[in-house]
Design a protein around this motif. Structure first.
Motif, PDB file in Angstrom:
ATOM      1  N   LEU A 131       0.710  -1.260  -0.461  1.00 48.00           N
ATOM      2  CA  LEU A 131      -0.063   0.176  -0.238  1.00 48.00           C
ATOM      3  C   LEU A 131       0.720   1.351  -0.327  1.00 48.00           C
ATOM      4  O   LEU A 131       0.261   2.111  -0.354  1.00 48.00           O
ATOM      5  CB  LEU A 131      -0.916  -0.067   1.308  1.00 48.00           C
ATOM      6  CG  LEU A 131      -1.732  -0.664   1.391  1.00 48.00           C
ATOM      7  CD1 LEU A 131      -2.879  -1.293   2.732  1.00 48.00           C
ATOM      8  CD2 LEU A 131      -3.185  -0.737   0.042  1.00 48.00           C
ATOM      9  N   ALA A 132       1.470   1.002   0.992  1.00 47.33           N
ATOM     10  CA  ALA A 132       2.975   2.318   0.845  1.00 47.33           C
ATOM     11  C   ALA A 132       3.319   2.726  -0.671  1.00 47.33           C
ATOM     12  O   ALA A 132       3.710   4.014  -1.000  1.00 47.33           O
ATOM     13  CB  ALA A 132       3.576   2.701   1.921  1.00 47.33           C
ATOM     14  N   LEU A 133       3.719   1.389  -1.264  1.00 41.09           N
ATOM     15  CA  LEU A 133       4.791   1.533  -2.426  1.00 41.09           C
ATOM     16  C   LEU A 133       3.758   2.387  -3.351  1.00 41.09           C
ATOM     17  O   LEU A 133       4.132   2.936  -4.350  1.00 41.09           O
ATOM     18  CB  LEU A 133       5.398   0.312  -2.972  1.00 41.09           C
ATOM     19  CG  LEU A 133       6.419  -0.005  -1.884  1.00 41.09           C
ATOM     20  CD1 LEU A 133       6.715  -1.083  -2.702  1.00 41.09           C
ATOM     21  CD2 LEU A 133       7.718   0.950  -2.077  1.00 41.09           C
ATOM     22  N   VAL A 134       2.194   1.643  -3.650  1.00 44.66           N
ATOM     23  CA  VAL A 134       1.420   2.227  -3.973  1.00 44.66           C
ATOM     24  C   VAL A 134       1.024   3.393  -4.569  1.00 44.66           C
ATOM     25  O   VAL A 134       1.518   4.648  -5.641  1.00 44.66           O
ATOM     26  CB  VAL A 134       0.048   1.439  -4.335  1.00 44.66           C
ATOM     27  CG1 VAL A 134      -0.771   2.299  -5.546  1.00 44.66           C
ATOM     28  CG2 VAL A 134      -0.055   0.176  -4.851  1.00 44.66           C
ATOM     29  N   PHE A 135       0.599   4.005  -2.884  1.00 44.30           N
ATOM     30  CA  PHE A 135       0.396   5.607  -2.932  1.00 44.30           C
ATOM     31  C   PHE A 135       1.462   6.199  -3.333  1.00 44.30           C
ATOM     32  O   PHE A 135       1.638   7.199  -4.263  1.00 44.30           O
ATOM     33  CB  PHE A 135       0.476   5.581  -0.877  1.00 44.30           C
ATOM     34  CG  PHE A 135       0.341   7.225  -0.783  1.00 44.30           C
ATOM     35  CD1 PHE A 135      -0.491   7.776  -1.412  1.00 44.30           C
ATOM     36  CD2 PHE A 135       0.844   7.717  -0.468  1.00 44.30           C
ATOM     37  CE1 PHE A 135      -0.638   9.525  -0.999  1.00 44.30           C
ATOM     38  CE2 PHE A 135       0.953   9.215   0.140  1.00 44.30           C
ATOM     39  CZ  PHE A 135       0.371   9.909   0.008  1.00 44.30           C
ATOM     40  N   ILE A 136       2.728   5.914  -2.467  1.00 46.39           N
ATOM     41  CA  ILE A 136       4.402   6.584  -3.093  1.00 46.39           C
ATOM     42  C   ILE A 136       4.426   6.647  -4.529  1.00 46.39           C
ATOM     43  O   ILE A 136       4.156   7.559  -5.038  1.00 46.39           O
ATOM     44  CB  ILE A 136       5.653   6.130  -2.457  1.00 46.39           C
ATOM     45  CG1 ILE A 136       5.471   6.993  -0.825  1.00 46.39           C
ATOM     46  CG2 ILE A 136       6.995   7.085  -3.345  1.00 46.39           C
ATOM     47  CD1 ILE A 136       6.372   6.358   0.070  1.00 46.39           C
ATOM     48  N   LEU A 137       4.156   5.692  -5.651  1.00 44.27           N
ATOM     49  CA  LEU A 137       4.361   5.362  -6.793  1.00 44.27           C
ATOM     50  C   LEU A 137       3.388   5.619  -8.013  1.00 44.27           C
ATOM     51  O   LEU A 137       3.359   6.212  -9.167  1.00 44.27           O
ATOM     52  CB  LEU A 137       5.228   4.302  -6.861  1.00 44.27           C
ATOM     53  CG  LEU A 137       6.201   3.416  -6.084  1.00 44.27           C
ATOM     54  CD1 LEU A 137       6.332   2.298  -6.600  1.00 44.27           C
ATOM     55  CD2 LEU A 137       7.374   4.146  -7.125  1.00 44.27           C
ATOM     56  N   CYS A 138       2.479   5.644  -7.177  1.00 46.22           N
ATOM     57  CA  CYS A 138       1.157   6.185  -7.869  1.00 46.22           C
ATOM     58  C   CYS A 138       0.594   7.611  -7.815  1.00 46.22           C
ATOM     59  O   CYS A 138      -0.214   7.992  -7.847  1.00 46.22           O
ATOM     60  CB  CYS A 138      -0.179   5.055  -7.541  1.00 46.22           C
ATOM     61  SG  CYS A 138       0.700   3.784  -8.569  1.00 46.22           S
ATOM     62  N   THR A 139       1.616   8.255  -6.642  1.00 42.75           N
ATOM     63  CA  THR A 139       1.191   9.663  -7.092  1.00 42.75           C
ATOM     64  C   THR A 139       1.852  11.390  -6.999  1.00 42.75           C
ATOM     65  O   THR A 139       3.239  10.467  -6.639  1.00 42.75           O
ATOM     66  CB  THR A 139       0.430  10.258  -5.018  1.00 42.75           C
ATOM     67  OG1 THR A 139      -0.177   8.975  -3.912  1.00 42.75           O
ATOM     68  CG2 THR A 139      -0.225  11.365  -4.319  1.00 42.75           C
ATOM     69  N   ASP A 140       2.077  11.781  -8.164  1.00 43.48           N
ATOM     70  CA  ASP A 140       2.166  12.869  -8.620  1.00 43.48           C
ATOM     71  C   ASP A 140       3.001  13.175  -6.938  1.00 43.48           C
ATOM     72  O   ASP A 140       1.846  14.105  -5.898  1.00 43.48           O
ATOM     73  CB  ASP A 140       2.375  14.073  -9.204  1.00 43.48           C
ATOM     74  CG  ASP A 140       2.999  14.633 -10.284  1.00 43.48           C
ATOM     75  OD1 ASP A 140       2.406  15.949  -9.112  1.00 43.48           O
ATOM     76  OD2 ASP A 140       3.958  14.538 -10.770  1.00 43.48           O
TER      77      ASP A 140
END
Length: 277
Positions: A131-140
């Motif tokens: 979840l943390a990786l998705v949030f960081i990598l998918c958010t400008d």
């Protein structure tokens, strides 16, 4: 080189990317809090399936986060090791029972309760990492800063976080360029050399990397000061997007899941699921 960057924004156009930064931040916080509070294995397994499903639909690939996952794996091993060394029977205290499996040296034993506690502790981390990786990598980064400001965080802090996220890929590129330049001069820090030679070679890379980073920080801070950054208490955000229907649906669904998991966890008055009763 793009795939070797750590924690760099990946514009893949998935459903997760289309959500606003505020939505992703709130849902991530809801799931993180619910995961950290509960020790119910059933809830953690459900959260793990959901976390992996979100990671899948985000179009983030294993090769994009391979190094981070390996670092997380090492952290998990060390965390479990130190917990066991300092509290070898902490699970026995929690679950109020003792099923001895292996007797080791002195106070160190392997019990079913301790293994079950380590399983839950590991699940809690494994759930949050995707979840943390998705949030960081998918958010400008700029939208990330806007999302922090939208939940009440000072825009100065949000802007600092956004700059840090933007700066990580730059540091990696600088490290790669300096490393290539040093190798062109005959400095090799590969596994073929001796340890001391590799440490000296790394020092030759770190010094120009640090000096270059300090110079970039000075340039950015001067530019922000000249533009009057921090003068007003509030500011607008170019990257901030309005809420769409999908954002409202995801927020409601995330809140329902998080609250439902907490109700399920504390239904019997304890946050620990005890299968040994």
């Amino acid at each position: 080189m793009a795939n070797s960057l750590i924690l760099s924004y990946l514009p893949r156009g998935s459903v997760v990317h289309k959500l606003t930064g505020t939505t992703k931040l709130i849902v991530f916080l809801l799931f993180s809090v619910a995961t950290m509070v509960t020790y119910d294995t059933r809830v953690l397994v459900v959260f793990l399936v959901m976390s992996l499903a979100i990671f899948k639909i985000s179009r983030v690939h294993y090769r994009d986060v391979k190094l981070i996952l390996w670092m997380a794996f090492v952290f998990l091993l060390l965390n479990n090791l130190f917990v066991y060394l300092f509290k070898p029977e902490y699970g026995v205290e929690i679950y109020q029972s003792r099923t001895l499996l292996v007797q080791l040296i002195g106070p160190y034993t392997i019990t079913a309760q301790q293994l079950f506690y380590h399983l839950n502790m590991t699940l809690k981390v494994v759930v949050v990492i995707p979840l943390a990786l998705v949030f960081i990598l998918c958010t400008d980064p700029s939208e990330f800063a806007a999302s922090l400001a939208s939940i009440g965080v000072s825009y100065r802090i949000g802007y600092a976080v956004a700059l840090a996220l933007r700066y990580i890929p730059d540091v990696q590129r600088d490290y790669h360029n300096i490393n290539q330049a040093q190798q062109a001069r005959g400095v090799d820090i590969s596994g073929k050399d001796k340890l001391m030679d590799r440490l000296k070679g790394s020092a030759n890379i770190l010094l120009p990397l640090i000096l270059g980073s300090l110079n970039r920080i000075e340039v950015i801070s001067n530019a922000m000061e000249l533009r009057g950054f921090g003068k007003n208490k509030r500011r607008t955000w170019y990257a901030k997007r309005p809420f769409a229907t999908r954002d409202r649906v995801v927020l409601i669904l995330g809140a329902v899941i998080a609250i439902g998991s907490l109700i399920f966890t504390f239904w019997d008055g304890s946050r620990y699921y005890n299968p040994f009763i």
